[in-house]
Design a protein around this motif. Structure first.
Motif, PDB file in Angstrom:
ATOM      1  N   ASP A 160       0.823  -1.211   0.000  1.00 43.59           N
ATOM      2  CA  ASP A 160       0.000   0.000   0.000  1.00 43.59           C
ATOM      3  C   ASP A 160       0.857   1.261   0.000  1.00 43.59           C
ATOM      4  O   ASP A 160       0.431   2.308  -0.508  1.00 43.59           O
ATOM      5  N   GLU A 161       2.065   1.181   0.572  1.00 41.90           N
ATOM      6  CA  GLU A 161       2.967   2.333   0.620  1.00 41.90           C
ATOM      7  C   GLU A 161       3.843   2.435  -0.633  1.00 41.90           C
ATOM      8  O   GLU A 161       4.744   3.266  -0.697  1.00 41.90           O
ATOM      9  N   GLY A 162       3.577   1.567  -1.614  1.00 38.48           N
ATOM     10  CA  GLY A 162       4.304   1.642  -2.875  1.00 38.48           C
ATOM     11  C   GLY A 162       5.660   0.974  -2.865  1.00 38.48           C
ATOM     12  O   GLY A 162       6.498   1.256  -3.736  1.00 38.48           O
ATOM     13  N   GLN A 163       5.878   0.049  -1.914  1.00 42.81           N
ATOM     14  CA  GLN A 163       7.181  -0.585  -1.801  1.00 42.81           C
ATOM     15  C   GLN A 163       7.308  -1.875  -2.592  1.00 42.81           C
ATOM     16  O   GLN A 163       8.321  -2.565  -2.489  1.00 42.81           O
ATOM     17  N   GLY A 164       6.296  -2.219  -3.354  1.00 46.79           N
ATOM     18  CA  GLY A 164       6.356  -3.428  -4.165  1.00 46.79           C
ATOM     19  C   GLY A 164       4.977  -3.953  -4.466  1.00 46.79           C
ATOM     20  O   GLY A 164       3.955  -3.352  -4.094  1.00 46.79           O
ATOM     21  N   GLN A 165       4.928  -5.078  -5.131  1.00 41.54           N
ATOM     22  CA  GLN A 165       3.672  -5.714  -5.522  1.00 41.54           C
ATOM     23  C   GLN A 165       3.393  -6.882  -4.592  1.00 41.54           C
ATOM     24  O   GLN A 165       4.211  -7.795  -4.444  1.00 41.54           O
ATOM     25  N   PHE A 166       2.220  -6.869  -3.968  1.00 39.71           N
ATOM     26  CA  PHE A 166       1.832  -7.971  -3.092  1.00 39.71           C
ATOM     27  C   PHE A 166       1.540  -9.219  -3.923  1.00 39.71           C
ATOM     28  O   PHE A 166       0.889  -9.139  -4.971  1.00 39.71           O
ATOM     29  N   VAL A 167       2.042 -10.358  -3.456  1.00 34.73           N
ATOM     30  CA  VAL A 167       1.865 -11.632  -4.149  1.00 34.73           C
ATOM     31  C   VAL A 167       1.219 -12.603  -3.173  1.00 34.73           C
ATOM     32  O   VAL A 167       1.784 -12.885  -2.111  1.00 34.73           O
ATOM     33  N   ASP A 168       0.032 -13.098  -3.500  1.00 39.01           N
ATOM     34  CA  ASP A 168      -0.631 -14.003  -2.560  1.00 39.01           C
ATOM     35  C   ASP A 168      -0.010 -15.389  -2.608  1.00 39.01           C
ATOM     36  O   ASP A 168       0.875 -15.680  -3.436  1.00 39.01           O
ATOM     37  N   ARG A 169      -0.484 -16.263  -1.721  1.00 35.92           N
ATOM     38  CA  ARG A 169       0.155 -17.562  -1.568  1.00 35.92           C
ATOM     39  C   ARG A 169       0.118 -18.395  -2.843  1.00 35.92           C
ATOM     40  O   ARG A 169       1.129 -18.999  -3.231  1.00 35.92           O
ATOM     41  N   SER A 170      -1.004 -18.400  -3.512  1.00 37.20           N
ATOM     42  CA  SER A 170      -1.112 -19.242  -4.701  1.00 37.20           C
ATOM     43  C   SER A 170      -0.141 -18.789  -5.784  1.00 37.20           C
ATOM     44  O   SER A 170       0.502 -19.614  -6.453  1.00 37.20           O
ATOM     45  N   LYS A 171       0.002 -17.477  -5.952  1.00 36.35           N
ATOM     46  CA  LYS A 171       0.887 -16.965  -7.001  1.00 36.35           C
ATOM     47  C   LYS A 171       2.360 -17.183  -6.666  1.00 36.35           C
ATOM     48  O   LYS A 171       3.161 -17.518  -7.543  1.00 36.35           O
ATOM     49  N   ILE A 172       2.715 -16.990  -5.389  1.00 39.41           N
ATOM     50  CA  ILE A 172       4.130 -17.184  -5.054  1.00 39.41           C
ATOM     51  C   ILE A 172       4.501 -18.656  -5.133  1.00 39.41           C
ATOM     52  O   ILE A 172       5.599 -19.013  -5.552  1.00 39.41           O
ATOM     53  N   GLN A 173       3.545 -19.540  -4.776  1.00 40.46           N
ATOM     54  CA  GLN A 173       3.836 -20.971  -4.853  1.00 40.46           C
ATOM     55  C   GLN A 173       3.970 -21.441  -6.304  1.00 40.46           C
ATOM     56  O   GLN A 173       4.693 -22.394  -6.591  1.00 40.46           O
ATOM     57  N   GLU A 174       3.289 -20.765  -7.218  1.00 41.58           N
ATOM     58  CA  GLU A 174       3.443 -21.101  -8.626  1.00 41.58           C
ATOM     59  C   GLU A 174       4.868 -20.843  -9.109  1.00 41.58           C
ATOM     60  O   GLU A 174       5.379 -21.548  -9.978  1.00 41.58           O
ATOM     61  N   GLU A 175       5.486 -19.820  -8.548  1.00 39.06           N
ATOM     62  CA  GLU A 175       6.801 -19.414  -9.031  1.00 39.06           C
ATOM     63  C   GLU A 175       7.932 -20.030  -8.226  1.00 39.06           C
ATOM     64  O   GLU A 175       8.945 -20.479  -8.799  1.00 39.06           O
ATOM     65  N   ILE A 176       7.818 -20.021  -6.903  1.00 42.07           N
ATOM     66  CA  ILE A 176       8.877 -20.548  -6.033  1.00 42.07           C
ATOM     67  C   ILE A 176       8.215 -21.508  -5.064  1.00 42.07           C
ATOM     68  O   ILE A 176       7.323 -21.114  -4.297  1.00 42.07           O
ATOM     69  N   HIS A 177       8.646 -22.756  -5.061  1.00 41.72           N
ATOM     70  CA  HIS A 177       7.915 -23.807  -4.354  1.00 41.72           C
ATOM     71  C   HIS A 177       8.522 -24.040  -2.977  1.00 41.72           C
ATOM     72  O   HIS A 177       9.495 -24.796  -2.830  1.00 41.72           O
ATOM     73  N   SER A 178       7.981 -23.360  -1.989  1.00 42.35           N
ATOM     74  CA  SER A 178       8.378 -23.603  -0.604  1.00 42.35           C
ATOM     75  C   SER A 178       7.133 -23.701   0.252  1.00 42.35           C
ATOM     76  O   SER A 178       6.271 -22.801   0.200  1.00 42.35           O
TER      77      SER A 178
END
Length: 468
Positions: A160-178
């Motif tokens: 919200d403060e413009g420090q980056g893009q929020f990535v929810d769990r499903s999207k981050i798990q698609e890219e990096i599997h932890s």
């Protein structure tokens, strides 16, 4: 309350993974040129003391500003052997050790500081390309990951403060599997990764190409400032000069006034063997971002050019007396803890082994980011206190030192961050008691949904703190 990193890991797996490690930085395990010490007395216009990033950028930029001046750099050991050859290789745009730290201390300047930090990062990338430096530079961006439920809100607020893009769990798990990742915050352009030792060695080459004389194994031990010139006594010949930049990082300053402003905090790192394509497929991570989790005690990690994972952080160890000693570096319990946390984060890599383990001292101060000053009638400039996030900020810091020596009024020198120093640490034994109590409190906050106890709240109110 337990955290995800308190989960049990098979001790046999930990022992097997660490069994073949070499006790040395993976970055420094490379051929390097020699820079022999001077054979006799030296006279120069500017002497730079310290062969890490700050000293190298100071010498290089001084040579590029003033091509007619004689500039000398001395290093007590080897170029880049200390923090500059032992860090994770994260080149972050932040000059203030993160937005929140900067905003809490300089709320009226943070936007300008952030803009200047991006300008510095872009300038560093352009200068490396212009000079043809082989540093394995990749502008990958940075992913902060939540591994505990309460951290998700922190990432949402940062987005919200413009420090980056929020990535929810499903999207981050698609890219990096932890299995530990609950959410992420991705900043695409505020961070690069680099081979840190190659950066130091290539900067030394650029310095020599620009006419800087570089001497290794030449330890500066005292500055005499009586008379028209400065005389810097070394373990070799005396060096006579008009001006000095002190870039000695965590090591004892030649200026006694500086010795209470920083403390050495030991940080520990592991590097895996190069991963096979099949192993990489198990975890994803195709975009090679730098990654850090969100606890007070956090891990940082990244992929190297040859597909190792460099994995460090969490423990931040202070030893009584502000001593910097190699004896503190081979800390078995910390390496075991780091290995356990690696396999909690990536359990699918249980066939991976570590090849290198190492540690180094971080120069921490009470505001977590660099501070500057002048001494000896304005003829000596110094900077210290990067607190582990200095790979990019060192370039900015070098330009500030040169501006200060020149008496130049620049956008850099006008910041309160540059003009004012942090509070010093108290003497021993008060410093050790306070630091250990703060570390205990930070660990407790991590295990209590981020809630800060009365000590941490008091330190926040006073503008003080201590973390890894």
């Amino acid at each position: 309350m337990e955290t995800v990193f308190d989960a049990h890991v098979d001790p046999g797996l930990i022992e097997r993974s660490l069994g073949g490690t070499s006790f040395e930085s993976v970055w420094l395990d490379v051929p390097r040129p020699d820079f022999p010490p001077p054979s006799g007395p030296v006279t120069c216009d500017l002497l730079v003391v310290g062969g890490g990033y700050t000293g190298l950028w100071s010498a290089l930029h001084a040579a590029r500003r003033h091509r007619d001046r004689r500039i000398v750099l001395v290093e007590s050991d080897r170029i880049g052997w200390a923090a500059s050859g032992r860090n994770g290789g994260f080149v972050d745009a932040s000059l203030t050790h993160g937005f929140e730290n900067g905003k809490s201390r300089w709320p009226n300047e943070i936007d300008a500081l952030d803009a200047l930090g991006m300008e510095n990062l872009d300038g560093m990338q352009a200068e490396i390309a212009e000079l043809g430096l082989d540093t394995e530079w990749e502008r990958t961006g940075m992913m902060s990951v939540a591994t505990e439920p309460h951290q998700i809100g922190w990432l949402e607020q940062s987005a919200d403060e413009g420090q980056g893009q929020f990535v929810d769990r499903s999207k981050i798990q698609e890219e990096i599997h932890s299995p530990t990742y609950l959410a992420g915050l991705f900043s695409s352009d505020t961070c690069a990764i680099v081979n840190p030792a190659k950066l130091a060695l290539e900067l030394a080459r650029a310095c020599r190409d620009a006419g800087v004389e570089v001497f290794e194994h030449t330890k500066a031990v005292r500055i005499d400032s009586g008379g028209a010139a400065l005389r810097v006594h070394t373990t070799g010949p005396t060096i006579t000069c008009r001006e000095v930049v002190l870039a000695t990082n965590v090591f004892t300053s030649l200026l006694k006034r500086n010795r209470l402003f920083t403390i050495p905090v030991y940080d520990y790192v592991l590097a895996t063997e190069p991963l096979t394509d099949a192993q990489i497929d198990r975890i994803g991570w195709p975009n090679r971002q730098g990654i850090a989790d969100c606890g007070n005690q956090f891990h940082y990690y990244r992929r190297t050019a040859d597909n190792r994972i460099v994995w460090g952080g969490y423990d931040a160890i202070y030893h009584f007396g502000r001593r910097v000693k190699s004896d503190y570096e081979d800390r078995r319990e910390t390496y075991r803890r780091l290995a356990a946390h690696f396999f909690i984060t990536f359990p699918q890599l249980d066939d991976v082994r570590f090849t290198h383990r190492w540690a180094g001292a971080v120069d921490a101060n009470t505001r977590f980011c660099a501070h500057w000053g002048l001494a000896r009638e304005g003829r000596v400039a110094y900077v210290n206190g990067f607190t582990g996030l200095g790979v990019g900020a060192a370039r900015f810091a070098a330009d500030v030192c040169l501006d200060l020596l020149e008496g130049a009024d620049t956008p850099r020198t006008r910041f309160e961050m540059v003009k004012k120093k942090p509070l010093p640490f108290p003497p021993e034994p008060i410093a050790s008691v306070g630091i250990q109590a703060t570390r205990w409190s930070l660990n407790r906050a991590d295990h209590n949904a981020g809630r800060r106890n009365i000590l941490l709240r008091a330190l926040d109110a006073a503008g003080l703190g201590f973390d890894s």
